[in-house]
Scaffold this motif. Structure first.
Motif, short mmCIF file in Angstrom:
data_model
loop_
_atom_site.label_atom_id
_atom_site.label_comp_id
_atom_site.label_asym_id
_atom_site.label_seq_id
_atom_site.Cartn_x
_atom_site.Cartn_y
_atom_site.Cartn_z
N ASN A 250 -3.59 0.07 -39.45
CA ASN A 250 -4.79 0.09 -40.30
C ASN A 250 -5.30 1.52 -40.50
O ASN A 250 -5.71 1.90 -41.60
CB ASN A 250 -5.88 -0.78 -39.66
CG ASN A 250 -7.14 -0.84 -40.51
OD1 ASN A 250 -7.10 -1.25 -41.66
ND2 ASN A 250 -8.27 -0.43 -39.93
N LEU A 251 -5.25 2.33 -39.43
CA LEU A 251 -5.69 3.72 -39.54
C LEU A 251 -4.81 4.50 -40.51
O LEU A 251 -5.29 5.20 -41.38
CB LEU A 251 -5.66 4.39 -38.16
CG LEU A 251 -6.76 4.01 -37.16
CD1 LEU A 251 -6.47 4.63 -35.80
CD2 LEU A 251 -8.13 4.46 -37.65
N ARG B 235 -15.23 10.67 -40.85
CA ARG B 235 -16.13 9.99 -41.80
C ARG B 235 -17.11 10.98 -42.42
O ARG B 235 -17.56 10.80 -43.55
CB ARG B 235 -16.88 8.87 -41.09
CG ARG B 235 -15.98 7.76 -40.56
CD ARG B 235 -16.79 6.60 -40.00
NE ARG B 235 -15.95 5.62 -39.34
CZ ARG B 235 -15.77 5.54 -38.04
NH1 ARG B 235 -16.38 6.41 -37.23
NH2 ARG B 235 -14.98 4.62 -37.52
N LEU C 207 -13.07 10.29 -35.04
CA LEU C 207 -13.21 9.38 -36.17
C LEU C 207 -14.53 9.60 -36.89
O LEU C 207 -14.61 9.54 -38.12
CB LEU C 207 -13.09 7.93 -35.70
CG LEU C 207 -11.72 7.47 -35.22
CD1 LEU C 207 -11.76 6.00 -34.81
CD2 LEU C 207 -10.66 7.68 -36.29
N GLN D 9 -4.82 2.49 -44.24
CA GLN D 9 -6.07 2.18 -44.92
C GLN D 9 -7.14 3.26 -44.71
O GLN D 9 -7.63 3.86 -45.67
CB GLN D 9 -6.61 0.82 -44.42
CG GLN D 9 -5.65 -0.34 -44.63
CD GLN D 9 -5.47 -0.70 -46.09
OE1 GLN D 9 -6.37 -0.46 -46.91
NE2 GLN D 9 -4.32 -1.27 -46.44
N VAL D 10 -7.50 3.49 -43.45
CA VAL D 10 -8.65 4.33 -43.14
C VAL D 10 -8.43 5.79 -43.54
O VAL D 10 -9.20 6.37 -44.31
CB VAL D 10 -9.01 4.24 -41.64
CG1 VAL D 10 -10.19 5.18 -41.32
CG2 VAL D 10 -9.38 2.80 -41.27
#
Length: 240
Positions: free
Chosen positions: A33-34, A9, A5, A37-38
């Motif tokens: 969510n991953l 980023r 992760l 969204q992420v």
């Protein structure tokens, strides 16, 4: 996973491939969510082989109800599996079997049966000596000071010297005996030959956090292994 992760980023990864969504996680809210969204925000393509999912084909849309449902199923599967494992371990405890990953100080696991305890003579001598000093009326802090002055290894240091791989027994760990450690040994009923289990349990299957269990819910099976002290010695030491 956390390292991956962090690389995402930093822009070092632009595509993630998994066997199925359960490899990303078993918590359907976090996985959703991953995926929704992420990863889209970071511009990362996600492929799940068994789920026939490719985020590049969705044009910004989510995976739909089938993807959300699959993630929920993975989550429920984990809860069900956790209960089955817990039930199996509880059954072993009720049989008087030792279920911890590492042996209690003073003992080692039997080579014939890892669920049985056998006395470790060197460590057992330290435990027995502590019991006898308490029975003789010596104060706990005085006992700790004496052990420290003689260079007697603490349980953590002893296990580390014997090759224990647990990371909270690092080489050269500082600290020595103290009154609390003496009290913990004296109150440990397993030193009298009785198996005591289920003193703690996880508060949630997804969490590593443990909570103490009331004494009336402990699982106690008597005379399961050779005691380092007798019942009478255990009772007298605790009375003092």
């Amino acid at each position: 996973f956390q390292k991956m992760l962090e690389m995402c980023r930093k822009g070092e990864i632009n595509c993630i491939i998994v066997k199925d969504f359960s490899r990303l996680g078993r918590n359907y809210v976090e996985v959703g969510n991953l995926i929704e969204q992420v990863f889209p925000f970071l511009g990362i393509r996600v492929l799940s082989i068994n789920d026939h999912y490719d985020s590049s084909r969705l044009n910004g849309m989510t995976g739909g109800m089938d993807i959300a449902f699959k993630n929920l199923v993975y989550n429920l599967y984990s809860k069900d599996l956790s209960q089955k494992v817990k039930s199996a371990v509880t059954t072993r405890m009720k049989k008087g079997e030792y279920c911890a990953p590492f042996a209690l100080f003073g003992y080692c696991k039997s080579k014939e049966d890892i669920h049985k305890l056998e006395i470790d003579p060197e460590a057992a001598e330290i435990v027995r000596r502590i019991f006898l000093m308490v029975i003789d009326g010596i104060q706990r802090q005085t006992i700790a000071n004496r052990l420290n002055s003689e260079g007697v290894p603490t349980p953590a240091v002893y296990k580390q010297r014997k090759g224990c791989s647990r990371d909270w027994y690092p080489s050269g760990k500082k600290g020595g005996w103290n009154s609390s450690m003496i009290a913990k040994i004296i109150r440990e009923e397993r030193y009298a030959g009785h198996m005591v289990s289920h003193k703690k349990e996880r508060d949630d299957f997804e969490s590593g956090h443990q909570v103490s269990v009331p004494r009336n819910e402990w699982i106690i099976v008597r005379n399961t292994h050779e005691g380092i002290v007798t019942d009478e010695e255990f009772a007298e030491a605790n009375a003092r």
